[in-house]
Design a protein around this motif. Structure first.
Motif, PDB file in Angstrom:
ATOM      1  N   ASN A 170     -32.907  58.307 -16.376  1.00 26.24           N
ATOM      2  CA  ASN A 170     -32.459  58.061 -17.581  1.00 26.24           C
ATOM      3  C   ASN A 170     -31.229  57.094 -17.557  1.00 26.24           C
ATOM      4  O   ASN A 170     -30.408  57.474 -17.034  1.00 26.24           O
ATOM      5  N   SER A 171     -31.201  56.103 -18.389  1.00 23.50           N
ATOM      6  CA  SER A 171     -29.951  55.153 -18.281  1.00 23.50           C
ATOM      7  C   SER A 171     -29.786  54.320 -19.553  1.00 23.50           C
ATOM      8  O   SER A 171     -30.949  54.190 -20.512  1.00 23.50           O
ATOM      9  N   GLU A 198     -41.908  56.824 -30.240  1.00 26.11           N
ATOM     10  CA  GLU A 198     -42.336  57.559 -29.084  1.00 26.11           C
ATOM     11  C   GLU A 198     -42.636  56.560 -27.638  1.00 26.11           C
ATOM     12  O   GLU A 198     -43.228  55.600 -28.213  1.00 26.11           O
ATOM     13  N   VAL A 199     -42.143  57.134 -26.638  1.00 24.61           N
ATOM     14  CA  VAL A 199     -42.119  56.344 -25.571  1.00 24.61           C
ATOM     15  C   VAL A 199     -42.825  57.265 -24.320  1.00 24.61           C
ATOM     16  O   VAL A 199     -42.757  58.249 -24.366  1.00 24.61           O
ATOM     17  N   ASP A 200     -43.631  56.374 -23.433  1.00 28.29           N
ATOM     18  CA  ASP A 200     -44.085  57.107 -22.168  1.00 28.29           C
ATOM     19  C   ASP A 200     -43.109  57.537 -21.155  1.00 28.29           C
ATOM     20  O   ASP A 200     -41.776  56.707 -21.269  1.00 28.29           O
ATOM     21  N   ALA A 201     -43.323  58.495 -20.301  1.00 28.11           N
ATOM     22  CA  ALA A 201     -42.598  58.835 -19.167  1.00 28.11           C
ATOM     23  C   ALA A 201     -42.232  57.561 -18.334  1.00 28.11           C
ATOM     24  O   ALA A 201     -43.238  56.861 -18.243  1.00 28.11           O
ATOM     25  N   GLY A 202     -40.899  57.215 -18.042  1.00 21.74           N
ATOM     26  CA  GLY A 202     -40.767  56.364 -16.999  1.00 21.74           C
ATOM     27  C   GLY A 202     -40.555  55.027 -17.952  1.00 21.74           C
ATOM     28  O   GLY A 202     -40.772  53.760 -16.908  1.00 21.74           O
ATOM     29  N   ARG A 254     -33.593  65.115 -23.667  1.00 21.83           N
ATOM     30  CA  ARG A 254     -32.503  65.367 -22.777  1.00 21.83           C
ATOM     31  C   ARG A 254     -31.656  64.553 -22.167  1.00 21.83           C
ATOM     32  O   ARG A 254     -31.370  64.519 -20.848  1.00 21.83           O
ATOM     33  N   PHE A 255     -31.476  63.516 -22.836  1.00 23.22           N
ATOM     34  CA  PHE A 255     -30.526  62.421 -22.759  1.00 23.22           C
ATOM     35  C   PHE A 255     -29.882  61.635 -23.802  1.00 23.22           C
ATOM     36  O   PHE A 255     -30.776  61.510 -24.933  1.00 23.22           O
ATOM     37  N   LYS A 262     -28.356  41.747 -25.550  1.00 22.04           N
ATOM     38  CA  LYS A 262     -29.577  42.420 -25.040  1.00 22.04           C
ATOM     39  C   LYS A 262     -28.858  43.659 -24.383  1.00 22.04           C
ATOM     40  O   LYS A 262     -28.202  43.744 -23.589  1.00 22.04           O
ATOM     41  N   ILE A 263     -29.722  44.862 -24.672  1.00 19.91           N
ATOM     42  CA  ILE A 263     -29.424  46.202 -24.228  1.00 19.91           C
ATOM     43  C   ILE A 263     -30.453  46.843 -23.487  1.00 19.91           C
ATOM     44  O   ILE A 263     -31.654  47.003 -24.138  1.00 19.91           O
ATOM     45  N   ALA A 264     -30.624  47.194 -22.320  1.00 21.27           N
ATOM     46  CA  ALA A 264     -31.968  47.674 -21.599  1.00 21.27           C
ATOM     47  C   ALA A 264     -31.644  49.158 -21.233  1.00 21.27           C
ATOM     48  O   ALA A 264     -30.460  49.628 -21.440  1.00 21.27           O
ATOM     49  N   TYR A 265     -32.535  49.885 -21.043  1.00 24.88           N
ATOM     50  CA  TYR A 265     -32.745  51.113 -20.983  1.00 24.88           C
ATOM     51  C   TYR A 265     -33.893  51.656 -20.303  1.00 24.88           C
ATOM     52  O   TYR A 265     -34.957  51.037 -20.194  1.00 24.88           O
TER      53      TYR A 265
END
Length: 452
Positions: free
Chosen positions: A362-363, A407-411, A441-442, A377-380
């Motif tokens: 998670n970042s 909703e997003v996928d894992a990774g 959880r982030f 731009k903001i990366a995550y």
């Protein structure tokens, strides 16, 4: 501090003819770096000085990144904040200095990445300013730190080779305590797109025992078939063959210097020193010079041939994130790996770490550019699948823009863009803003500055 100023030039001759430069002003303007942005003499920061400013041919397979990207990437993963001084000059013979001592005084750590291009070399003025800055170090508790990391292609060649001889005031020999032994090219006459191994200095160093590269490839899933802890490869590309990588050894008779890494050659099995770290025993400053740019580091191990470019069972090369972060963490300080770092620094943000051979945990990255106008731009990255939101807040804590709510996928490893407008499409005022991510959880937030 933090302001953006546009300069225009107007000329009026004796016949009242008016010419404006740049052409089309005020639509066109000159862009420059003015320091500091947010650092102060009471709270000194980290300064990246970009004297390379080039896209990397070896990284243009799917994307175009300058060398600066890889330094920002590693620092962001480690949790550090920084400010950038860009040396923006056209290619060719125009010389452009880095920051002067008036700007340097706001920073206790500088990371310079340069090259042998005419416009981006370590000029004598750069060396003079850095020497003054280094000599301001005051050792002891509460003193002023001075840490310098210098990387890039052919820096030592520019400073020490008879053809260039750019060194002044003993910058290379005395302040870096390094000896330029030549270029990699003489070993077997290697050509463009040839790889060379890079590893921690493991043959026994009588002048020091600090570990700079200890990443273990066996920790990834699936592991390399022949994992060698502390080793990666360097990937160069046309038009620069491997002679752009310098062989840098310790300056003999100097106390406090040590070799930090070594090259390992496929062609003949020989090794050469690849960089030197030095702690001055009197003034207390610390310097590191590497004979290569970290943007050239890729996952792999020497002797694997073409498989250097392929992840296990992936058919595609690994990115080198883990190796670059490992090296930078051992230089700066890495809280996640519990490594104090040669410079002994601690990040001011939340480290994200790197796992599985380059997959982020998670970042939430620093906005880039920052300060910005008109877009940033903001990366995550998110480790687990689920609902993810990224929102922009003003200083009063009110949400003014939702950049992501899905909703997003894992990774997932992606980015969002903010154009400085609120949810109604209205342009926001200049000032400080905060952005926050909420994921399974982030949670994390960072600050950015919009200028007009």
């Amino acid at each position: 501090p933090g302001s953006e100023i546009h300069y225009y030039f107007e000329v009026v001759d004796g016949m009242s003819n008016v010419t404006v430069y740049p052409s089309g002003a005020p639509d066109s303007y000159f862009e420059m770096s003015i320091l500091p942005l947010q650092a102060t003499t009471e709270s000194r920061g980290i300064l990246l000085v970009d004297k390379h400013g080039r896209y990397l041919p070896s990284r243009e397979r799917d994307y175009r990144h300058t060398s600066e990207y890889y330094y920002r990437e590693a620092l962001g993963i480690l949790g550090y904040s920084w400010e950038t001084y860009d040396v923006e000059v056209p290619s060719g013979s125009i010389k452009s200095d880095g920051p002067d001592t008036c700007g340097m005084k706001y920073y206790d750590t500088q990371i310079w990445f340069a090259a042998d291009f005419d416009s981006y070399v370590m000029l004598k003025s750069d060396q003079y300013n850095l020497i003054q800055w280094l000599n301001e170090a005051t050792p002891g508790e509460g003193g002023v730190e001075r840490n310098l990391l210098l990387t890039g292609t052919d820096i030592s060649w520019e400073l020490k080779a008879p053809a260039s001889n750019m060194e002044t005031l003993g910058f290379h020999d005395t302040y870096l305590a390094a000896w330029y032994r030549g270029e990699v090219f003489p070993h077997g006459g290697v050509t463009a797109d040839t790889t060379s191994g890079l590893r921690d200095y493991i043959d026994g160093d009588p002048t020091g025992d600090w570990v700079f590269m200890d990443y273990d490839a066996s920790t990834i899933d699936p592991p390399y078939t022949d994992p060698k802890p502390g080793e990666c490869i360097l990937a160069t590309a046309c038009p620069d063959p491997l002679e752009c990588i310098d062989i840098i050894d310790v300056q003999a008779g100097v106390v406090g210097n040590q070799v930090v890494a070594e090259y390992l050659y496929n062609e003949c099995g020989l090794t050469d020193p690849a960089g030197v770290a030095f702690t001055d025993q009197t003034v207390g400053y610390q310097t590191i010079i590497l004979g290569f740019g970290i943007e050239l580091m890729m996952d792999g191990y020497c002797g694997a041939g073409s498989s250097n470019y392929e992840g296990p069972n992936s058919g595609y090369y690994k990115t080198g994130i883990a190796d670059r972060v490992n090296l930078m963490g051992n230089i700066m300080g890495d809280l996640v790996a519990r490594q104090p770092g040669y410079f002994g620094l601690q990040p001011d943000g939340t480290p994200t770490d790197v796992v599985d051979g380059g997959t982020f945990k998670n970042s939430l990255s620093h906005a880039y550019p920052n300060p910005f106008n008109p877009v940033t731009k903001i990366a995550y990255s998110v480790k687990e699948a689920g609902q993810v939101t990224i929102e922009v807040y003003n200083v009063a804590g009110r949400v003014i823009r939702t950049l992501l709510d899905t909703e997003v996928d894992a990774g997932t490893d992606a980015f969002v863009v903010w154009d400085g407008k609120n949810d109604l499409g209205e342009k926001c005022a200049s000032g400080v803003y905060f952005y926050r991510i909420n994921a399974p959880r982030f949670e994390s937030s960072r600050k950015m500055v919009m200028l007009k």
